[in-house]
Write a protein that holds these residues in place. Structure first.
Motif, short mmCIF file in Angstrom:
data_model
loop_
_atom_site.label_atom_id
_atom_site.label_comp_id
_atom_site.label_asym_id
_atom_site.label_seq_id
_atom_site.Cartn_x
_atom_site.Cartn_y
_atom_site.Cartn_z
N UNK A 1 0.84 -1.21 0.00
CA UNK A 1 0.00 0.00 0.00
C UNK A 1 0.88 1.26 0.00
N UNK A 2 0.55 2.18 -0.84
CA UNK A 2 1.35 3.40 -0.95
C UNK A 2 1.02 4.37 0.18
N UNK A 3 2.04 4.90 0.79
CA UNK A 3 1.83 5.90 1.84
C UNK A 3 2.34 7.25 1.36
N UNK A 4 1.79 8.30 1.95
CA UNK A 4 2.09 9.65 1.47
C UNK A 4 2.36 10.58 2.64
N UNK A 5 3.44 11.33 2.54
CA UNK A 5 3.74 12.38 3.52
C UNK A 5 3.79 13.72 2.78
N UNK A 6 3.11 14.70 3.32
CA UNK A 6 3.09 16.04 2.71
C UNK A 6 4.02 16.98 3.49
N UNK A 7 4.85 17.69 2.76
CA UNK A 7 5.67 18.75 3.34
C UNK A 7 5.23 20.07 2.71
N UNK A 8 5.16 21.12 3.50
CA UNK A 8 4.90 22.46 2.94
C UNK A 8 6.23 23.19 2.94
N UNK A 9 6.72 23.50 1.72
CA UNK A 9 8.06 24.07 1.61
C UNK A 9 8.07 25.43 0.92
N UNK A 10 9.05 26.17 1.19
CA UNK A 10 9.40 27.49 0.65
C UNK A 10 8.33 28.54 0.89
N UNK A 11 8.63 29.79 0.49
CA UNK A 11 7.75 30.91 0.81
C UNK A 11 6.38 30.77 0.15
N UNK A 12 6.28 29.93 -0.88
CA UNK A 12 4.99 29.77 -1.57
C UNK A 12 4.15 28.63 -0.98
N UNK A 13 4.63 28.04 0.12
CA UNK A 13 3.90 26.94 0.77
C UNK A 13 3.52 25.88 -0.26
N UNK A 14 4.54 25.49 -1.01
CA UNK A 14 4.34 24.47 -2.05
C UNK A 14 4.29 23.11 -1.38
N UNK A 35 15.19 26.17 2.25
CA UNK A 35 16.08 26.49 3.37
C UNK A 35 16.74 25.22 3.89
N UNK A 36 17.83 25.41 4.65
CA UNK A 36 18.52 24.25 5.21
C UNK A 36 17.59 23.45 6.12
N UNK A 37 16.74 24.15 6.86
CA UNK A 37 15.88 23.41 7.79
C UNK A 37 14.83 22.60 7.03
N UNK A 38 14.39 23.11 5.88
CA UNK A 38 13.44 22.32 5.06
C UNK A 38 14.12 21.07 4.49
N UNK A 39 15.34 21.26 4.02
CA UNK A 39 16.09 20.11 3.50
C UNK A 39 16.30 19.08 4.60
N UNK A 40 16.64 19.56 5.80
CA UNK A 40 16.85 18.66 6.95
C UNK A 40 15.60 17.86 7.28
N UNK A 41 14.44 18.55 7.24
CA UNK A 41 13.18 17.86 7.57
C UNK A 41 12.94 16.71 6.62
N UNK A 42 13.20 16.95 5.34
CA UNK A 42 12.98 15.91 4.34
C UNK A 42 13.96 14.74 4.55
N UNK A 43 15.23 15.08 4.71
CA UNK A 43 16.26 14.04 4.87
C UNK A 43 15.98 13.22 6.13
N UNK A 44 15.66 13.90 7.23
CA UNK A 44 15.40 13.17 8.49
C UNK A 44 14.22 12.24 8.35
#
Ligand SMILES: [Zn+2]
Ligand SMILES: [Zn+2]
Length: 216
Positions: A1-14, A35-44
């Protein structure tokens, strides 16, 4: 079963979506981390769930959906799947993004073409590709027909209560309406809609309440 995680990134809340299944293989749809913190969130998230990203999928080539493409592709050695009509935007992503006052690394242009009716696979998951021009020339949606878990990633083509803008280069209102009404909403009311911005919805809900989805 496919699972999905949503991240809201950058100033445009993409909305950047991470999809994975029981095999641990994952795809990253529209990496917009800046930003570095957004990249970190994804990698973690990827590392703590022991996921192995295998592809980058682009719904379209706008800069807010591509800002993290170079980072993600280098980090996990991934190739990008994009419709050829939006490839010029990827090729000029650095220049376009600078026009909006942001600096990004140059994405790799060694891409794989998405075509209407094509399939994208990872792990045990198959996604179908629909070419839905109108917001951009090469805009696509990805949908999964998994029983009990149907969803569609609509990029900036369809939003909860709204539709993509058509006033940017490559945009065309009539083309967008054609994409929405004869290609996208016909996949079925039961599909979860995961858009490029804003909250998730469903095809059924949008057909009931979205003021832009009108057959004339
Ligand atoms: Zn867009
Ligand atoms: Zn966008």
């Amino acid at each position: 079963m496919t699972q999905i995680k949503t991240f809201y990134f950058n100033d445009l809340r993409e909305c950047t979506y991470l999809l994975w299944d029981e095999t641990g293989e994952a795809v990253i749809v529209d990496p917009g981390c800046h930003s570095d913190s957004e990249k970190d969130r994804l990698v973690k998230f990827v590392e703590s769930n022991n996921l192995v990203p295998v592809k980058i999928l682009q719904t379209h080539g706008h800069f807010d959906h591509i800002m993290g493409n170079a980072f993600v592709s280098k980090k996990w050695n991934l190739r990008t799947y994009i419709h050829p009509a939006d490839k010029p935007q990827l090729e000029r992503a650095k220049q376009y993004t600078e026009m909006f006052g942001y600096t990004i690394d140059e994405p790799s242009t060694d891409t794989i073409d998405l075509i209407d009716g094509g399939l994208v696979q990872f792990g045990n998951t198959t996604l179908n590709v629909i070419h839905t021009p109108g917001h951009t020339r090469g805009g696509v949606c990805f949908y999964s027909q998994q029983e009990g878990n149907k969803f569609v990633l609509t990029g900036d083509t369809l939003f909860a209560g709204s539709i993509g803008r058509t006033d940017l280069p490559g945009g065309d209102y009539d083309e967008l309406m054609e994409s929405l009404l004869s290609k996208l909403v016909v996949i079925g009311n039961e599909y979860r809609v995961l858009p490029g911005h804003g909250p998730e919805t469903s095809i059924g809900e949008e057909l009931r309440s979205n003021p832009f989805l009108r057959y004339e």
